[in-house]
Design a protein around this motif. Sequence first.
Motif, PDB file in Angstrom:
ATOM      1  N   LYS A   1       1.560  -2.008  -6.264  1.00  0.00           N
ATOM      2  CA  LYS A   1       1.312  -2.458  -4.895  1.00  0.00           C
ATOM      3  C   LYS A   1      -0.140  -2.885  -4.713  1.00  0.00           C
ATOM      4  CE  LYS A   1       5.414  -1.456  -3.071  1.00  0.00           C
ATOM      5  NZ  LYS A   1       6.303  -2.484  -2.459  1.00  0.00           N
TER       6      LYS A   1
ATOM      7  N   GLU B   1       6.236  -5.620   5.772  1.00  0.00           N
ATOM      8  CA  GLU B   1       5.382  -5.650   4.586  1.00  0.00           C
ATOM      9  C   GLU B   1       3.950  -5.241   4.934  1.00  0.00           C
ATOM     10  OE1 GLU B   1       4.237  -8.689   0.898  1.00  0.00           O
ATOM     11  OE2 GLU B   1       5.615  -9.312   2.495  1.00  0.00           O
ATOM     12  N   GLU B   2       3.454  -5.697   6.100  1.00  0.00           N
ATOM     13  CA  GLU B   2       2.100  -5.336   6.525  1.00  0.00           C
ATOM     14  C   GLU B   2       2.020  -3.851   6.887  1.00  0.00           C
ATOM     15  OE1 GLU B   2      -1.923  -5.488   7.510  1.00  0.00           O
ATOM     16  OE2 GLU B   2      -0.636  -6.753   6.267  1.00  0.00           O
TER      17      GLU B   2
ATOM     18  N   GLU C   1       3.728  -1.504   5.485  1.00  0.00           N
ATOM     19  CA  GLU C   1       3.667  -0.804   4.201  1.00  0.00           C
ATOM     20  C   GLU C   1       2.268  -0.890   3.619  1.00  0.00           C
ATOM     21  OE1 GLU C   1       6.581  -1.017   0.521  1.00  0.00           O
ATOM     22  OE2 GLU C   1       5.045  -2.585   0.393  1.00  0.00           O
ATOM     23  N   ARG C   2       1.661  -2.076   3.700  1.00  0.00           N
ATOM     24  CA  ARG C   2       0.317  -2.278   3.156  1.00  0.00           C
ATOM     25  C   ARG C   2      -0.686  -1.362   3.850  1.00  0.00           C
ATOM     26  NH1 ARG C   2      -4.001  -5.442   4.624  1.00  0.00           N
ATOM     27  NH2 ARG C   2      -5.346  -6.164   2.919  1.00  0.00           N
TER      28      ARG C   2
END
Length: 446
Positions: free
Chosen positions: A440, A405-406, A408-409
């Motif tokens: 997002k 997830e990080e 992607e961020r």
Amino acid sequence: MNKPVVWLVIPDTQIESAVRDIPALSAFQVESVRFDSNDWLPRLHARPPEAMLVQADRVQDQHLVTLMENRPSCEIMLLSEGSPNPLIDQAMRQGASFHFRLPLEDKLLQDIFSDIHNEWRSEDVAAEATRSDLDQFGLLLGSSPCMRKVYRMIRKVADTDASVMIVGESGCGKELVANTLHLMSRRIDQPFIAINSSAFSSELIESELFGHEKGAFTGAVKSYKGIFEQAHLGTLFLDEVTEMPIELQAKLLRVLETGQFSRLGSEDVLTTDVRVVAATNRSPEQAIADGRLREDLYFRLAQFPIELPPLRERGEDILGLARHFLAYRNAADKTQKFFSAGAMEAIEKHLWPGNVRELKHLVERAHILALDEITQEHLGLDGDFAPVLTPQEDALIIPANAPLEEMERQAILQTLERCEGNKTRAAEQLGISIKTLYNKLEKYRS
């Protein structure tokens, strides 16, 4: 830009040669004219010069009279040896601006021709600032060979019922192509309905397409006609069709093949007759390979594909469109602002990743900022028109052992920063829809 024209009506070839040596005349198109020829008067009516120097005591009296009777709106200067001449006096009263006595003063003529050229340039720039020289086809503008090819394709397919798929980068004018197809079809008097497939959630887009009955879902407080009903007998434009949820594409295919559908919350079968034009900024083949677009739907939509060229491939259309947008702003605001040579060079060299939309917005912004002359600084385009990033500069910086997830961020935030906040361009580079990007970013703020 064409040069202004000067006529030299000087039978004495030695004097004419001396006049031609005046440096300021290098900025003009200098033409030798003889009043004893038969074509000088028709030429004068067809295209008057910006200035004329006439050796008045060496031309026939009747020719001088004829010249002043047909006096064009140009600078008429007379030249003589200085003997009293009533016809020259009469010509001065009729509007000739100067009478020079021989020998010529080169410095005086240099200053006068410089002034005439500056006045001509100001008038020409002002006229250009309120004029567009681009060809127009329907709602499209452009004179480049690649755009004329698009015009021919639109003309061939417009009056049929074939489905059209327009492929082109964001900002190229895909909706203008769709609208032009509609205007040139036999459906012109019927509705033209456009929808951006990426602007709705998967829950709402089915209702937007097919409509719903009251109570069909939470919030459905009244019945709603979908765009297939609204566009009946007209044209339906499905923009960014590759962003439509894959599960909905089967239902769309059924409507295209049968013309039948049902509103959400109803079992009644409705029939529609629409001409569908779809568009995407992705490669359809790649979208199919990535599972974003059903292959059978693509073949149904792309009975007649049209590829719209990006602005960077349209040659002289780039400057032509810039002048066109400026001319319309000048006309709307009653101004006569114009591009400097440096600004035009910057416009020509820029790669225009946002295409025509980017150019239009940039010209409108520069028009607001400039007083009269629009310079490169007003455009906000620096000299690095085609930046080349090294692999290190282009690389994303992801922390080691970061959760998925990080990662992607970081990918989203760094891509957005690299695109200088341009969310549309960032979404394209990330391979996601603009709506997904907004979702997002909203999540990261919470």
